[in-house]
Write an enzyme that holds these catalytic residues in place. Structure first.
Site, short mmCIF file in Angstrom:
data_model
loop_
_atom_site.label_atom_id
_atom_site.label_comp_id
_atom_site.label_asym_id
_atom_site.label_seq_id
_atom_site.Cartn_x
_atom_site.Cartn_y
_atom_site.Cartn_z
N ASN A 191 -6.58 0.71 10.40
CA ASN A 191 -6.55 0.18 11.44
C ASN A 191 -7.48 -1.00 10.99
OD1 ASN A 191 -5.38 1.29 13.38
ND2 ASN A 191 -7.10 1.36 14.83
N SER A 244 3.46 13.06 4.17
CA SER A 244 3.38 13.59 5.72
C SER A 244 4.51 15.24 5.48
CB SER A 244 4.02 12.84 6.95
OG SER A 244 2.78 11.84 6.50
N GLU A 272 7.68 2.11 10.83
CA GLU A 272 7.21 2.57 11.79
C GLU A 272 5.70 1.81 12.89
OE1 GLU A 272 4.07 6.32 9.51
OE2 GLU A 272 4.86 4.33 8.04
#
Lengths: 310, 387
Positions: free
Chosen positions: B367, B160, B243
């Site tokens: 997830n 990122s 995070e």
């Protein structure tokens, strides 16, 4: 700003939890199911803990506590799948009468001699009241049809909806625990079924649903206790969030139990049926969505990041 | 339970509101995922820093305001109320900054934190490798000790901010004999060092936000190692905890989206399905629930509690909420949902947001991994697979 319960509140809830865990286990539910649903000895135990007088003003011999404490205890009643009408009498009926200035005679509630079963226009029947019996899917729920006009008072409805949501919170916790415990011991394909991700992920989703429903319920209890102008919206939000978590968890829990879940032998069914009953009581999904719709889309409620608590 | 703000908290809110109203750009910035947009977002970071609003939760000695978590929530609410841009500096504020504060030497704190707080150095994450995504312990990039340097060889990917950022952080295998979680070291590096090739990756929306980083015998001084050789996994887990935990996604962001969704419904609702109407109301409810829960967790932490595996509940909830809200918006827009710009020239931010929302359930630990964590650590179900 402090979104926590006080130590006193937590201690109170824990003592009720421990008491019910010790005296009101699944074997009691089975006995009640075959022996008439209600037991004066259980009721007497609740009276001796002071729970019937939790919300009765101290002047009438009660503990004079608030709806936040009552919601916490209602959750414990859900967790134990309590059959006695404590929540309806003490956490819905009493605060409604007190709010209307009709506190006389509440000493009898504290003493356990008087039960309050209030009809409301939103419920076609009343739980633990006089009238022609109606059979609920919940074998421990005593419903009756009552003659005459019922009130449509909004305060009563909000109390009923809030306390149903709080009971659903405890019911969900209990169903999730039962499903997890079963998944740990039931072995198939050489391992506990709870080791399969197919079950893990479903149970984790129930965890997410209930953990994010709880603060909505507590926030609603706080708003109703404080008489906030927006309390009705928060109560509807709480009822919806708790109902959705309960339906999801009930369906997941039976799935985890497999064929055993479809039997009358496994304890789960008592909790599942209570959840189904409360899901539609004191305003169904359509009713509570309509109230949120009016407030949010109608514009009466201020929304946005700066309006978390307004 | 006291759900009212103190006069001091109210005064703080007013102070943030006044500054944001005077300073937040009137027009939304171009997306962070291109050169022009990146530069304007970095400029915004420096503007924030000029008002000392860059790193509000950091201690004052490192360039912050030392705000407590409730004040942080108030700040975030006002930030998103004003339509504040996405944070170019996010990796620094919420990930590396707290990690250096916890594990860094005094020299490292003094060297890295103030320029981070001033928005002068923007940081990229460099965790994943082609063979180590959800399974981060499969990392293979090597850092071999040579005197007072590490020599790094290997490849990081989906990093990122790495397309444009100045510095990066990640974990590297310093013990060539080691396997899985052992023998890893947390290292900070200048992305412009000789031997690093950065190859921006074109993302789903067509722009470049993350990048691949190729390391060819890159020499990094030993003092850039955080918390000692071989400690990389536990440092990385602490970072990942920051995070996934409380601060990566503040509720204000989703409450602002829910409010925009309500406004979109008022415009397009006459042609929407009843299901879309319910989805809009659900968005409001879920964004509020997320806010209440965050306040509850913040209250708990302020009273000395900790957040552990519960962070996984948060990550699932906000990422699925964000995707649901943007999906609903796409449904409300109907045929116009596919347009990159509407007839009046406005950028279709719902489309951009929908595409971005699809990354939420994937990054910072997919997830699926989060659901395993909940099942195993919160519910106590048996573990399976490699540890």
């Amino acid at each position: 700003m402090d979104f926590r319960f006080t130590d006193d509140q937590l201690t109170l809830a824990e003592s009720v939890r421990d008491y019910l865990a010790g005296t009101h286990g699944p074997e009691v539910l089975r006995r009640l199911d075959t022996e008439g649903n209600r037991d004066p000895a259980i009721w007497q135990g609740l009276v001796e803990m002071g729970l019937t007088g939790l919300l009765v003003p101290e002047a009438q011999g009660g503990l004079g506590m608030g709806l936040v404490e009552a919601a916490l205890i209602a959750a414990e009643c859900g967790r134990a799948c309590l059959a006695e009408p404590l929540v309806d009498t003490a956490f819905v009926g009493v605060p409604w009468l007190v709010g209307r200035g009709e506190a006389e005679g509440l000493e009898a509630v504290v003493a356990g001699e008087r039960r309050i079963a209030l009809s409301h226009a939103i419920n076609p029947w009343v739980a633990d009241g006089e009238g022609a019996p109606v059979q609920s899917v919940d074998p421990l729920r005593n419903l009756a049809l009552r003659d005459g006009e019922a009130t449509d008072d909004a305060d009563l409805l909000n109390l009923g909806a809030l306390m149903s949501a709080a009971q659903l919170v405890g019911l969900v916790d209990a169903m999730l625990t039962q499903a997890v415990e079963y998944a740990k011991i039931r072995t198939q394909f050489g391992q506990p079924v709870g080791a399969f991700q197919g079950l893990k992920h479903q149970l984790a989703s129930c965890s997410v649903a209930i953990e994010f429903a709880k603060p909505v319920v507590w926030r609603a209890a706080s708003a109703l206790q404080d008489g906030a102008a927006s309390a009705a919206v928060h109560v509807s939000h709480a009822k919806l969030a708790a109902t959705d978590a309960a339906m999801l968890t009930a369906e997941t829990a039976i799935q985890v139990h497999g064929a055993m879940g479809y039997t009358y032998e496994v304890d789960l069914h008592f909790w599942m049926k209570r959840a189904w009953a409360l899901a539609g009581a004191w305003g169904d999904r359509a009713f509570h969505y309509a109230r949120i719709d009016d407030a949010v889309l109608g514009g009466a409620l201020a929304i946005g990041p700066e309006h978390t608590f307004a | 339970m006291n759900l009212t703000y103190t006069p001091r908290q109210q005064a703080f809110r007013a102070e943030v509101r006044a500054w944001m109203e005077a300073n937040v750009p009137k027009e939304p910035l171009v997306t962070l995922e291109c050169r022009e947009g990146y530069d304007s977002h970095v400029e915004w970071e420096r503007r924030l820093a000029s008002g000392n609003w860059g790193m509000v939760t950091w201690p004052e000695e490192f360039g912050g305001r030392g705000l407590d978590l409730i004040e942080w929530l108030i700040f975030e609410e006002e930030y998103f109320r004003a339509g504040g841009p996405n944070r170019a500096n996010q990796n620094g504020i919420f990930l590396l900054g707290p990690t250096i504060m916890e594990f860094g030497t005094p020299e490292q704190k003094a060297r890295f934190l103030p320029p981070m707080a001033r928005g002068e150095v923007i940081w990229a994450q460099a965790w994943s490798e082609p063979g180590a995504g959800s399974d981060m312990a499969a990392i293979q990039s090597k850092a071999v000790r040579d005197g007072d340097h590490y020599v790094i060889t290997g490849q990081k990917t989906w990093s990122s901010r790495a397309a444009f950022a100045d510095w990066g952080f990640g974990i590297f295998r310093t013990d060539p004999e080691s396997k899985r979680h052992k023998g890893l070291t947390f290292i900070l590096f200048d992305i412009n060092s000789p031997g690093i090739t950065r190859r921006p990756i074109r993302q789903l929306h067509g722009d470049t936000g993350f990048a691949e980083l190729f390391f060819d015998e890159v020499r990094v001084p030993v003092e850039n190692c955080l918390a000692g050789e071989g400690q990389g996994w536990s440092v990385a887990m602490a970072t990942a905890g920051f995070e996934r935990g409380l601060m990566l996604r503040s509720p204000g962001r989703f409450q602002a989206t829910a409010k925009r969704l309500v406004e979109l419904y008022r415009e397009h609702g006459h042609k929407a399905s009843p299901a879309a109407r319910e989805a809009v109301l659900q968005a409001w409810g879920a964004a509020q629930a997320y806010a209440y829960n965050t306040y509850a967790v913040a209250s708990k932490i302020m009273a000395g509690g900790k957040i552990g595996a519960e962070a996984s509940l948060n990550k699932i909830f906000w990422s699925e909420l964000d995707r649901n809200m943007h999906r609903t918006a796409m449904q409300l827009l109907g045929a116009a949902a596919e347009l990159k710009r509407f007839d009046d020239g406005r950028v279709n931010q719902w489309l951009e947001g929908y595409i971005f929302s699809l990354s939420g359930p994937i990054y910072a630990g997919s997830n699926e991994v989060q659901r395993n964590i909940i099942a195993e650590r919160l519910l106590g179900l048996p573990r399976v697979g490699a540890g």
